[in-house]
Motif scaffolding. Sequence first.
Motif, PDB file in Angstrom:
ATOM      1  N   ALA A   1       4.364 -17.723  19.087  1.00 35.59           N
ATOM      2  CA  ALA A   1       3.103 -18.451  18.924  1.00 35.59           C
ATOM      3  C   ALA A   1       2.716 -19.177  20.207  1.00 35.59           C
ATOM      4  CB  ALA A   1       3.214 -19.445  17.767  1.00 35.59           C
ATOM      5  N   TYR A   2       3.712 -19.782  20.896  1.00 32.20           N
ATOM      6  CA  TYR A   2       3.422 -20.481  22.148  1.00 32.20           C
ATOM      7  C   TYR A   2       2.837 -19.516  23.184  1.00 32.20           C
ATOM      8  CZ  TYR A   2       6.217 -24.481  20.550  1.00 32.20           C
ATOM      9  OH  TYR A   2       6.697 -25.558  19.850  1.00 32.20           O
ATOM     10  N   VAL A   3       3.389 -18.295  23.256  1.00 34.01           N
ATOM     11  CA  VAL A   3       2.889 -17.316  24.232  1.00 34.01           C
ATOM     12  C   VAL A   3       1.428 -16.981  23.941  1.00 34.01           C
ATOM     13  CG1 VAL A   3       3.135 -14.990  25.146  1.00 34.01           C
ATOM     14  CG2 VAL A   3       5.167 -16.330  24.644  1.00 34.01           C
ATOM     15  N   HIS A   4       1.129 -16.695  22.661  1.00 33.66           N
ATOM     16  CA  HIS A   4      -0.261 -16.364  22.305  1.00 33.66           C
ATOM     17  C   HIS A   4      -1.182 -17.557  22.555  1.00 33.66           C
ATOM     18  CE1 HIS A   4       0.228 -12.344  20.738  1.00 33.66           C
ATOM     19  NE2 HIS A   4       1.263 -12.719  20.019  1.00 33.66           N
ATOM     20  N   ARG A   5      -0.687 -18.767  22.309  1.00 32.42           N
ATOM     21  CA  ARG A   5      -1.496 -19.959  22.596  1.00 32.42           C
ATOM     22  C   ARG A   5      -1.780 -20.071  24.086  1.00 32.42           C
ATOM     23  NH1 ARG A   5       1.534 -25.531  22.657  1.00 32.42           N
ATOM     24  NH2 ARG A   5       2.325 -24.389  24.462  1.00 32.42           N
TER      25      ARG A   5
ATOM     26  N   LEU B   1      20.560 -11.763  19.836  1.00 28.86           N
ATOM     27  CA  LEU B   1      19.494 -12.669  19.388  1.00 28.86           C
ATOM     28  C   LEU B   1      19.274 -13.796  20.400  1.00 28.86           C
ATOM     29  CD1 LEU B   1      20.219 -12.993  15.562  1.00 28.86           C
ATOM     30  CD2 LEU B   1      18.195 -12.024  16.619  1.00 28.86           C
ATOM     31  N   GLN B   2      20.357 -14.444  20.781  1.00 29.62           N
ATOM     32  CA  GLN B   2      20.235 -15.555  21.726  1.00 29.62           C
ATOM     33  C   GLN B   2      19.762 -15.073  23.091  1.00 29.62           C
ATOM     34  OE1 GLN B   2      20.684 -18.731  20.608  1.00 29.62           O
ATOM     35  NE2 GLN B   2      19.676 -19.221  22.550  1.00 29.62           N
ATOM     36  N   TYR B   3      20.199 -13.884  23.491  1.00 35.71           N
ATOM     37  CA  TYR B   3      19.789 -13.321  24.777  1.00 35.71           C
ATOM     38  C   TYR B   3      18.277 -13.111  24.834  1.00 35.71           C
ATOM     39  CZ  TYR B   3      18.896  -9.711  28.290  1.00 35.71           C
ATOM     40  OH  TYR B   3      18.373  -9.006  29.327  1.00 35.71           O
ATOM     41  N   TYR B   4      17.732 -12.433  23.802  1.00 33.36           N
ATOM     42  CA  TYR B   4      16.299 -12.148  23.812  1.00 33.36           C
ATOM     43  C   TYR B   4      15.479 -13.428  23.689  1.00 33.36           C
ATOM     44  CZ  TYR B   4      17.113  -7.144  23.562  1.00 33.36           C
ATOM     45  OH  TYR B   4      17.479  -5.864  23.852  1.00 33.36           O
ATOM     46  N   LEU B   5      15.975 -14.406  22.931  1.00 36.80           N
ATOM     47  CA  LEU B   5      15.268 -15.680  22.819  1.00 36.80           C
ATOM     48  C   LEU B   5      15.229 -16.395  24.165  1.00 36.80           C
ATOM     49  CD1 LEU B   5      13.881 -17.876  21.133  1.00 36.80           C
ATOM     50  CD2 LEU B   5      16.148 -18.767  20.563  1.00 36.80           C
ATOM     51  N   ASP B   6      16.382 -16.490  24.835  1.00 35.90           N
ATOM     52  CA  ASP B   6      16.448 -17.189  26.125  1.00 35.90           C
ATOM     53  C   ASP B   6      15.608 -16.499  27.192  1.00 35.90           C
ATOM     54  OD1 ASP B   6      19.978 -18.101  25.769  1.00 35.90           O
ATOM     55  OD2 ASP B   6      18.153 -18.995  24.946  1.00 35.90           O
ATOM     56  N   ILE B   7      15.682 -15.168  27.250  1.00 36.27           N
ATOM     57  CA  ILE B   7      14.906 -14.427  28.251  1.00 36.27           C
ATOM     58  C   ILE B   7      13.414 -14.572  27.976  1.00 36.27           C
ATOM     59  CG2 ILE B   7      14.370 -12.132  29.143  1.00 36.27           C
ATOM     60  CD1 ILE B   7      16.964 -13.243  30.193  1.00 36.27           C
ATOM     61  N   GLY B   8      13.032 -14.533  26.688  1.00 32.05           N
ATOM     62  CA  GLY B   8      11.617 -14.686  26.336  1.00 32.05           C
ATOM     63  C   GLY B   8      11.074 -16.041  26.731  1.00 32.05           C
ATOM     64  N   ILE B   9      11.848 -17.106  26.470  1.00 32.27           N
ATOM     65  CA  ILE B   9      11.418 -18.463  26.839  1.00 32.27           C
ATOM     66  C   ILE B   9      11.280 -18.581  28.361  1.00 32.27           C
ATOM     67  CG2 ILE B   9      12.112 -20.888  26.868  1.00 32.27           C
ATOM     68  CD1 ILE B   9      13.438 -20.417  24.142  1.00 32.27           C
ATOM     69  N   LYS B  10      12.237 -18.050  29.084  1.00 37.88           N
ATOM     70  CA  LYS B  10      12.204 -18.128  30.549  1.00 37.88           C
ATOM     71  C   LYS B  10      10.997 -17.381  31.109  1.00 37.88           C
ATOM     72  CE  LYS B  10      14.202 -19.497  34.369  1.00 37.88           C
ATOM     73  NZ  LYS B  10      14.368 -20.931  34.697  1.00 37.88           N
ATOM     74  N   ALA B  11      10.709 -16.201  30.553  1.00 38.74           N
ATOM     75  CA  ALA B  11       9.568 -15.415  31.031  1.00 38.74           C
ATOM     76  C   ALA B  11       8.259 -16.158  30.782  1.00 38.74           C
ATOM     77  CB  ALA B  11       9.547 -14.047  30.338  1.00 38.74           C
ATOM     78  N   ARG B  12       8.144 -16.802  29.614  1.00 36.17           N
ATOM     79  CA  ARG B  12       6.922 -17.568  29.306  1.00 36.17           C
ATOM     80  C   ARG B  12       6.755 -18.727  30.284  1.00 36.17           C
ATOM     81  NH1 ARG B  12       6.955 -22.236  26.156  1.00 36.17           N
ATOM     82  NH2 ARG B  12       4.861 -23.084  25.919  1.00 36.17           N
TER      83      ARG B  12
ATOM     84  N   ARG C   1       5.126 -14.952  32.845  1.00 35.85           N
ATOM     85  CA  ARG C   1       5.203 -13.507  32.578  1.00 35.85           C
ATOM     86  C   ARG C   1       5.060 -13.301  31.066  1.00 35.85           C
ATOM     87  NH1 ARG C   1       9.667 -14.289  35.900  1.00 35.85           N
ATOM     88  NH2 ARG C   1      11.108 -13.755  34.212  1.00 35.85           N
ATOM     89  N   TYR C   2       3.827 -13.376  30.593  1.00 38.60           N
ATOM     90  CA  TYR C   2       3.563 -13.473  29.165  1.00 38.60           C
ATOM     91  C   TYR C   2       3.869 -12.172  28.412  1.00 38.60           C
ATOM     92  CZ  TYR C   2       1.205 -17.649  30.798  1.00 38.60           C
ATOM     93  OH  TYR C   2       0.928 -18.841  31.386  1.00 38.60           O
ATOM     94  N   ILE C   3       3.492 -11.029  28.988  1.00 41.65           N
ATOM     95  CA  ILE C   3       3.748  -9.761  28.297  1.00 41.65           C
ATOM     96  C   ILE C   3       5.242  -9.506  28.216  1.00 41.65           C
ATOM     97  CG2 ILE C   3       3.360  -7.272  28.363  1.00 41.65           C
ATOM     98  CD1 ILE C   3       0.935  -8.989  27.608  1.00 41.65           C
ATOM     99  N   GLN C   4       5.977  -9.790  29.286  1.00 42.88           N
ATOM    100  CA  GLN C   4       7.441  -9.643  29.260  1.00 42.88           C
ATOM    101  C   GLN C   4       8.048 -10.576  28.222  1.00 42.88           C
ATOM    102  OE1 GLN C   4       9.313 -10.244  33.063  1.00 42.88           O
ATOM    103  NE2 GLN C   4      11.377 -10.055  32.248  1.00 42.88           N
ATOM    104  N   ALA C   5       7.519 -11.783  28.109  1.00 42.41           N
ATOM    105  CA  ALA C   5       8.009 -12.732  27.104  1.00 42.41           C
ATOM    106  C   ALA C   5       7.807 -12.186  25.696  1.00 42.41           C
ATOM    107  CB  ALA C   5       7.297 -14.081  27.262  1.00 42.41           C
ATOM    108  N   LEU C   6       6.617 -11.649  25.429  1.00 38.98           N
ATOM    109  CA  LEU C   6       6.341 -11.089  24.096  1.00 38.98           C
ATOM    110  C   LEU C   6       7.274  -9.922  23.793  1.00 38.98           C
ATOM    111  CD1 LEU C   6       2.433 -11.096  23.790  1.00 38.98           C
ATOM    112  CD2 LEU C   6       4.074 -12.421  22.449  1.00 38.98           C
ATOM    113  N   GLU C   7       7.505  -9.073  24.768  1.00 34.01           N
ATOM    114  CA  GLU C   7       8.370  -7.905  24.540  1.00 34.01           C
ATOM    115  C   GLU C   7       9.785  -8.344  24.164  1.00 34.01           C
ATOM    116  OE1 GLU C   7       6.137  -4.767  27.586  1.00 34.01           O
ATOM    117  OE2 GLU C   7       7.957  -5.816  28.197  1.00 34.01           O
ATOM    118  N   HIS C   8      10.342  -9.322  24.869  1.00 29.02           N
ATOM    119  CA  HIS C   8      11.706  -9.771  24.566  1.00 29.02           C
ATOM    120  C   HIS C   8      11.776 -10.512  23.235  1.00 29.02           C
ATOM    121  CE1 HIS C   8      12.490  -8.904  28.860  1.00 29.02           C
ATOM    122  NE2 HIS C   8      13.734  -8.753  28.465  1.00 29.02           N
ATOM    123  N   LEU C   9      10.793 -11.345  22.958  1.00 29.84           N
ATOM    124  CA  LEU C   9      10.806 -12.095  21.690  1.00 29.84           C
ATOM    125  C   LEU C   9      10.622 -11.163  20.497  1.00 29.84           C
ATOM    126  CD1 LEU C   9       8.685 -15.176  22.822  1.00 29.84           C
ATOM    127  CD2 LEU C   9      11.132 -15.179  22.303  1.00 29.84           C
ATOM    128  N   GLU C  10       9.741 -10.157  20.639  1.00 29.92           N
ATOM    129  CA  GLU C  10       9.557  -9.189  19.552  1.00 29.92           C
ATOM    130  C   GLU C  10      10.824  -8.353  19.343  1.00 29.92           C
ATOM    131  OE1 GLU C  10       5.548  -9.958  18.245  1.00 29.92           O
ATOM    132  OE2 GLU C  10       7.271  -8.914  17.431  1.00 29.92           O
TER     133      GLU C  10
END
Length: 567
Positions: free
Chosen positions: A91-95, A44-55, A59-68
């Motif tokens: 939500a931040y990524v979509h914004r 959980l923490q891994y995907y959250l951290d990687i998603g935030i870093k990608a955003r 790298r928005y699509i990569q961020a969405l993939e990790h967060l999802e």
Amino acid sequence: MRKHYTIKSLAYGLALGFWALALLSCTQENKSNGEGEEIKAADLQYYLDIGIKARENGRYIQALEHLEMGMQYAESSVDRKIYWDLLTNIAYVHRDIGNTQEGRKNFKKALHYADTDAQALITYSKLSSLYSYPKEADSARYYIDKALSLCGSGTTDKNCMLAYNHLAWDYIQRGQYEKGLEVFESRIDIEQLKGDSSSSTEYLGAVCTLGELYLNLEQYDKATSYFTTALTGFEKHNNLSGTLAAKKGLADTYERTGELTESIRELKEIERLTEQRNTLQLQKEVAKLEAEKLLENKDAEIDSLALETQEIEESMDKVRLFSSILGVCVILFLAFFLYNGYKNKIILHRLNESLSLNRLKALQSIMNPHFLFNSFSTLQNFILKKEHIKANEYMTELSSLIREVLSSSDSIFHSFKKEVQILKSYIALEQGRFYGRFEVQYDIDESLFELNPTIPSMIIQPYLENAIIHGFSHTEKEAKLTLSLKKEGKQILCKVIDNGIGRKEAEKLKKGSKASGHLSIATRNTDERLAILNQFNDYKASVNIIDLYNEVGISEGTEVQIILPIS
């Protein structure tokens, strides 16, 4: 294109199905030795951290993939805060990519997992910023009030001050500038908000809001001071959007105080910085299209996974027996479809690149240095002749055109009303440049203003430019330009008619002319852009050019017919 996405969806579904089988097997083994919950929390923490870093790195699509993926792991978690973190970051990524509907939906989901007032306050405040003015002003104010209801009447903390900054901005949009300033004076301690960092985004945004308030209250010295402070901070940390906002405020302030030289200087800087922003916006536009495609397939993928999970639960004893055989079959199956998917991805990537390049070319066709140089020269001529009224009118029209073009650069499409406003501003500037040597007639269907459909931006302008420059530059007769926009069924028929020298004579004269070369390139780029749109979105648009002659065969000008479907 739909066939390609069907194949990709099938491949993704099979891959996720195989991954689900493997995950279930591993989960059973981990639970047997007491390590399951530790691995799940780490994932959980891994995907959250990687998603935030990608955003943060765009790298928005990569961020969405990790967060999802993190959301999938969180389904059996009892930690509500991790849900809130994942949903707010989705939500931040979509914004960031301009997908406001999905941004709102995920912020509202996050509210269900907000266990503290601070979390709820942040969510309401961010949610309010996803509603546009003036159309959605009431919705924006509703969520601002919800955020402020969580703030006490005493000294406010940082999150509350940021919510009150949203309230002040709401008053600006409603024209209630005194109320906005009262909010700052009673509820926001700008020095406390500044804290240890004089260049934080929140602090500089509040400074810009103050500058906007003082600008509209005609306290121009204070407005200049706050916009300058914000500009220094934004430039220091390479915040492009903030820099543009601060420079726009300075340009408006200088314009109102009659400091036209400083205003023009800021507008030139805005033009330069906008080229950088256009590249980022195009990347976000492509990311938005890809995200929408992912969302279209998401429900089908979820249903497929749910069905597979149910079948797995009903036949758990059979999974281990057939997992090896199924794994081999899936791998072979995926090898075939992934090859086709790879080819389709290359085709889609090339289409996106072509669309992005033509978008930049469309912006350059109206904001090219030749046009701006001539416009500034005309303005300078008015000033030198001390024709102050004409200079002020021309400056107002030019700044209005630049603002509209820059604000329209966020999307490939915009509204019919905005397109007409841009075209009228452009024609008015050219009339000033040619000192009224041609007259213009508008024939626009009123029903189109009521319908206000969405159309591709800056398609018509290059043909108007051709008519004025090619058609009227070498004619001695009374020049006349007609712009007609009519609704015919589910499409718009646009006509650009001029009584100039005609295409054949223009071809003879344009050899060796740089400006004419630019106009030919501009119309060619427009044709290419329409062709790409027709291919990418099944958008059926066309252009037809007709040479006009009188009864004895003498050229009487040119008529361009542009057909734009109503979406």
